[in-house]
Write a protein that holds these residues in place. Structure first.
Motif, PDB file in Angstrom:
ATOM      1  N   LYS A 126       0.843  -1.322   0.026  1.00  0.00           N
ATOM      2  CA  LYS A 126       0.040   0.041   0.025  1.00  0.00           C
ATOM      3  C   LYS A 126       0.841   1.101  -0.174  1.00  0.00           C
ATOM      4  CE  LYS A 126      -2.386  -1.474   3.371  1.00  0.00           C
ATOM      5  NZ  LYS A 126      -3.439  -1.472   4.629  1.00  0.00           N
ATOM      6  N   TYR A 127       1.962   1.141   0.904  1.00  0.00           N
ATOM      7  CA  TYR A 127       2.764   2.373   0.821  1.00  0.00           C
ATOM      8  C   TYR A 127       3.544   2.895  -0.410  1.00  0.00           C
ATOM      9  CZ  TYR A 127       6.275   5.835   2.241  1.00  0.00           C
ATOM     10  OH  TYR A 127       7.140   6.864   2.325  1.00  0.00           O
ATOM     11  N   LEU A 128       4.020   1.593  -1.025  1.00  0.00           N
ATOM     12  CA  LEU A 128       4.509   1.633  -2.372  1.00  0.00           C
ATOM     13  C   LEU A 128       3.841   2.156  -3.536  1.00  0.00           C
ATOM     14  CD1 LEU A 128       6.768  -1.600  -2.123  1.00  0.00           C
ATOM     15  CD2 LEU A 128       7.721   0.725  -1.887  1.00  0.00           C
ATOM     16  N   SER A 129       2.398   1.814  -3.559  1.00  0.00           N
ATOM     17  CA  SER A 129       1.478   2.152  -4.394  1.00  0.00           C
ATOM     18  C   SER A 129       1.270   3.593  -4.152  1.00  0.00           C
ATOM     19  CB  SER A 129       0.352   1.485  -4.100  1.00  0.00           C
ATOM     20  OG  SER A 129      -0.847   1.931  -5.021  1.00  0.00           O
ATOM     21  N   ARG A 130       1.227   4.102  -2.841  1.00  0.00           N
ATOM     22  CA  ARG A 130       1.079   5.550  -2.878  1.00  0.00           C
ATOM     23  C   ARG A 130       2.352   6.621  -3.219  1.00  0.00           C
ATOM     24  NH1 ARG A 130      -1.166   3.650   2.111  1.00  0.00           N
ATOM     25  NH2 ARG A 130       0.825   4.226   3.436  1.00  0.00           N
ATOM     26  N   ARG A 131       3.326   5.848  -3.276  1.00  0.00           N
ATOM     27  CA  ARG A 131       4.599   6.320  -3.643  1.00  0.00           C
ATOM     28  C   ARG A 131       4.703   6.471  -5.249  1.00  0.00           C
ATOM     29  NH1 ARG A 131       9.478   6.359  -1.705  1.00  0.00           N
ATOM     30  NH2 ARG A 131       9.833   7.516  -3.543  1.00  0.00           N
ATOM     31  N   GLY A 132       3.631   5.945  -5.889  1.00  0.00           N
ATOM     32  CA  GLY A 132       3.671   6.141  -7.434  1.00  0.00           C
ATOM     33  C   GLY A 132       4.007   4.632  -8.034  1.00  0.00           C
ATOM     34  N   PHE A 133       4.451   3.705  -7.540  1.00  0.00           N
ATOM     35  CA  PHE A 133       5.018   2.387  -8.233  1.00  0.00           C
ATOM     36  C   PHE A 133       3.481   1.572  -8.501  1.00  0.00           C
ATOM     37  CE2 PHE A 133       8.125   3.652  -5.271  1.00  0.00           C
ATOM     38  CZ  PHE A 133       9.389   3.973  -6.012  1.00  0.00           C
ATOM     39  N   ASP A 134       3.657   0.596  -9.417  1.00  0.00           N
ATOM     40  CA  ASP A 134       2.694  -0.175  -9.846  1.00  0.00           C
ATOM     41  C   ASP A 134       3.122  -1.427  -9.027  1.00  0.00           C
ATOM     42  OD1 ASP A 134       1.075  -1.846 -11.052  1.00  0.00           O
ATOM     43  OD2 ASP A 134       1.806  -1.783 -13.186  1.00  0.00           O
ATOM     44  N   VAL A 135       2.460  -1.698  -8.148  1.00  0.00           N
ATOM     45  CA  VAL A 135       2.691  -2.619  -7.289  1.00  0.00           C
ATOM     46  C   VAL A 135       1.871  -3.943  -7.048  1.00  0.00           C
ATOM     47  CG1 VAL A 135       3.259  -3.376  -4.655  1.00  0.00           C
ATOM     48  CG2 VAL A 135       3.514  -1.131  -5.574  1.00  0.00           C
ATOM     49  N   THR A 136       2.415  -5.249  -6.979  1.00  0.00           N
ATOM     50  CA  THR A 136       1.546  -6.543  -6.949  1.00  0.00           C
ATOM     51  C   THR A 136       2.025  -7.083  -5.749  1.00  0.00           C
ATOM     52  OG1 THR A 136       1.364  -6.719  -9.494  1.00  0.00           O
ATOM     53  CG2 THR A 136       1.117  -8.737  -7.974  1.00  0.00           C
ATOM     54  N   GLY A 137       1.193  -7.364  -4.952  1.00  0.00           N
ATOM     55  CA  GLY A 137       1.408  -8.048  -3.495  1.00  0.00           C
ATOM     56  C   GLY A 137       0.728  -9.611  -3.631  1.00  0.00           C
ATOM     57  N   VAL A 138       1.735 -10.425  -3.162  1.00  0.00           N
ATOM     58  CA  VAL A 138       1.001 -11.637  -3.376  1.00  0.00           C
ATOM     59  C   VAL A 138       1.453 -12.678  -2.070  1.00  0.00           C
ATOM     60  CG1 VAL A 138       1.438 -12.071  -6.001  1.00  0.00           C
ATOM     61  CG2 VAL A 138       3.373 -12.768  -4.383  1.00  0.00           C
ATOM     62  N   ASP A 139       0.905 -13.404  -1.486  1.00  0.00           N
ATOM     63  CA  ASP A 139       0.805 -14.175  -0.108  1.00  0.00           C
ATOM     64  C   ASP A 139      -0.065 -15.546  -0.296  1.00  0.00           C
ATOM     65  OD1 ASP A 139       1.865 -13.137   2.709  1.00  0.00           O
ATOM     66  OD2 ASP A 139       0.412 -14.816   2.860  1.00  0.00           O
ATOM     67  N   LEU A 140       0.523 -16.487   0.077  1.00  0.00           N
ATOM     68  CA  LEU A 140      -0.118 -17.763   0.234  1.00  0.00           C
ATOM     69  C   LEU A 140      -1.502 -17.634   1.309  1.00  0.00           C
ATOM     70  CD1 LEU A 140       0.471 -20.497  -0.792  1.00  0.00           C
ATOM     71  CD2 LEU A 140       1.476 -21.232   1.571  1.00  0.00           C
ATOM     72  N   SER A 141      -1.449 -16.542   2.237  1.00  0.00           N
ATOM     73  CA  SER A 141      -2.720 -16.512   3.008  1.00  0.00           C
ATOM     74  C   SER A 141      -3.794 -16.191   2.401  1.00  0.00           C
ATOM     75  CB  SER A 141      -2.227 -15.574   4.554  1.00  0.00           C
ATOM     76  OG  SER A 141      -3.400 -15.346   5.225  1.00  0.00           O
ATOM     77  N   GLU A 142      -4.839 -16.958   2.111  1.00  0.00           N
ATOM     78  CA  GLU A 142      -6.097 -16.457   1.691  1.00  0.00           C
ATOM     79  C   GLU A 142      -6.732 -15.204   2.298  1.00  0.00           C
ATOM     80  OE1 GLU A 142      -8.642 -19.586   1.037  1.00  0.00           O
ATOM     81  OE2 GLU A 142      -7.120 -20.688  -0.563  1.00  0.00           O
ATOM     82  N   GLU A 143      -6.586 -15.397   3.713  1.00  0.00           N
ATOM     83  CA  GLU A 143      -7.342 -14.429   4.590  1.00  0.00           C
ATOM     84  C   GLU A 143      -6.633 -13.058   4.521  1.00  0.00           C
ATOM     85  OE1 GLU A 143      -6.036 -12.651   7.570  1.00  0.00           O
ATOM     86  OE2 GLU A 143      -8.039 -11.912   8.037  1.00  0.00           O
ATOM     87  N   SER A 144      -5.363 -13.020   4.448  1.00  0.00           N
ATOM     88  CA  SER A 144      -4.623 -11.995   4.180  1.00  0.00           C
ATOM     89  C   SER A 144      -4.856 -11.121   3.026  1.00  0.00           C
ATOM     90  CB  SER A 144      -2.961 -12.107   4.423  1.00  0.00           C
ATOM     91  OG  SER A 144      -2.626 -12.514   5.795  1.00  0.00           O
ATOM     92  N   ILE A 145      -4.793 -11.797   1.818  1.00  0.00           N
ATOM     93  CA  ILE A 145      -5.119 -11.565   0.480  1.00  0.00           C
ATOM     94  C   ILE A 145      -6.593 -10.890   0.508  1.00  0.00           C
ATOM     95  CG2 ILE A 145      -5.359 -11.859  -1.943  1.00  0.00           C
ATOM     96  CD1 ILE A 145      -2.512 -11.501  -0.842  1.00  0.00           C
ATOM     97  N   ALA A 146      -7.462 -11.493   1.093  1.00  0.00           N
ATOM     98  CA  ALA A 146      -8.972 -11.261   1.033  1.00  0.00           C
ATOM     99  C   ALA A 146      -9.203  -9.887   1.564  1.00  0.00           C
ATOM    100  CB  ALA A 146      -9.859 -12.052   1.669  1.00  0.00           C
ATOM    101  N   TYR A 147      -8.276  -9.466   2.923  1.00  0.00           N
ATOM    102  CA  TYR A 147      -8.365  -8.294   3.518  1.00  0.00           C
ATOM    103  C   TYR A 147      -7.598  -7.031   2.596  1.00  0.00           C
ATOM    104  CZ  TYR A 147      -7.183  -4.786   7.125  1.00  0.00           C
ATOM    105  OH  TYR A 147      -7.004  -3.434   7.883  1.00  0.00           O
ATOM    106  N   ALA A 148      -6.576  -7.643   2.092  1.00  0.00           N
ATOM    107  CA  ALA A 148      -5.755  -6.631   1.337  1.00  0.00           C
ATOM    108  C   ALA A 148      -6.436  -6.077   0.173  1.00  0.00           C
ATOM    109  CB  ALA A 148      -4.501  -7.051   0.818  1.00  0.00           C
ATOM    110  N   LYS A 149      -7.271  -6.980  -0.655  1.00  0.00           N
ATOM    111  CA  LYS A 149      -8.052  -6.423  -1.657  1.00  0.00           C
ATOM    112  C   LYS A 149      -8.939  -5.295  -1.771  1.00  0.00           C
ATOM    113  CE  LYS A 149      -7.985 -10.612  -4.854  1.00  0.00           C
ATOM    114  NZ  LYS A 149      -7.641  -9.859  -6.138  1.00  0.00           N
TER     115      LYS A 149
END
Length: 243
Positions: A61-84
């Motif tokens: 989220k911070y890197l995106s606010r800095r203007g970068f095109d960011v993809t975040g990936v994780d094995l945790s389905e709960e974490s990704i559901a929250y991040a989406k």
């Protein structure tokens, strides 16, 4: 409760208790590290970054606010559901196993906050580095932010209690078979819970061996989030930059 036959990170990271226990992580320090790191790598606005094992996406989220095109990936389905919920035109999240190359190439791949060395077998640690190599554009860099094992072991606190959100976490740490273990036990609403974190005690020499096998080259090794030189006796972190 954690099942004996499943990877510890697959169960523990999917619980609300994991995020509760570590909720006080220093976001200011994380932001300063991202600023320093992206500046060192000479990343420009709209450059692409893969945040590998991103958790709930605080760095993404911070890197995106800095203007970068960011993809975040994780094995945790709960974490990704929250991040989406935070996705936008330059911020994307997906469930993904970091041992397998993501089907896209990036200007940089970041693996942050000791999100490496979880596997029982070294072959999976090596596969992860090979995957990072496959995910990089020509001229791109991989970054692994790991703990300094020697300092961590020298300062290991065998037992402690930490009260967060009305829950008392009993934490036990020990070294066994080349891994640093952290047993976490607590009771919530009359139910006992027990989880175990396990991280391979990898030294700089171990990483150098993996990098040689993966045919990647180390550009720099740093010892903290200000990118000071690495000292095995005193550095808090082991930060490796490679391509």
């Amino acid at each position: 409760m954690q099942k004996e036959d499943e990877a510890w990170y697959a169960s523990w990271f999917n619980t609300p208790y994991y995020h509760l226990l570590y909720k006080d992580r220093d976001h200011r320090e994380a932001a300063l590290f991202m600023n320093t790191l992206t500046s060192y790598l000479n990343l420009k606005e709209n450059d692409s970054i893969l945040d590998l094992a991103c958790g709930r996406g605080r760095h993404s989220k911070y890197l995106s606010r800095r203007g970068f095109d960011v993809t975040g990936v994780d094995l945790s389905e709960e974490s990704i559901a929250y991040a989406k919920q935070f996705e936008n035109i330059n911020l994307h999240f997906a469930v993904h196993d970091m041992c397998v190359p993501y089907p896209q190439k990036f200007d940089a791949v970041f693996n942050l906050f000791t999100s490496y060395g979880y596997f029982k077998n070294d072959i999976d640690n090596l596969r992860t580095i090979k995957s990072i190599k496959a995910e990089l554009k020509p001229g791109g860099y991989g970054v692994i932010d790991f703990l300094n094992v020697k300092l961590a072991i020298d300062n290991l606190v065998p037992r402690e209690k930490k009260k967060v959100g009305g829950i008392t976490f009993e934490i036990e740490k020990y070294i066994e078979n080349g891994f640093i273990f952290k047993n976490i036990r607590f009771n919530d609403k009359g139910e006992n819970h027990s989880y175990t974190e396990r991280v391979k005690a990898l030294t700089l020499k171990d990483f150098q061996t993996f990098f040689k096998q993966a045919e990647v080259e180390i550009k720099a090794v740093f010892g903290d989030y200000h990118l000071a030189d690495f000292d095995e006796k005193t550095s808090e972190r082991l930060i490796l930059i490679f391509h």
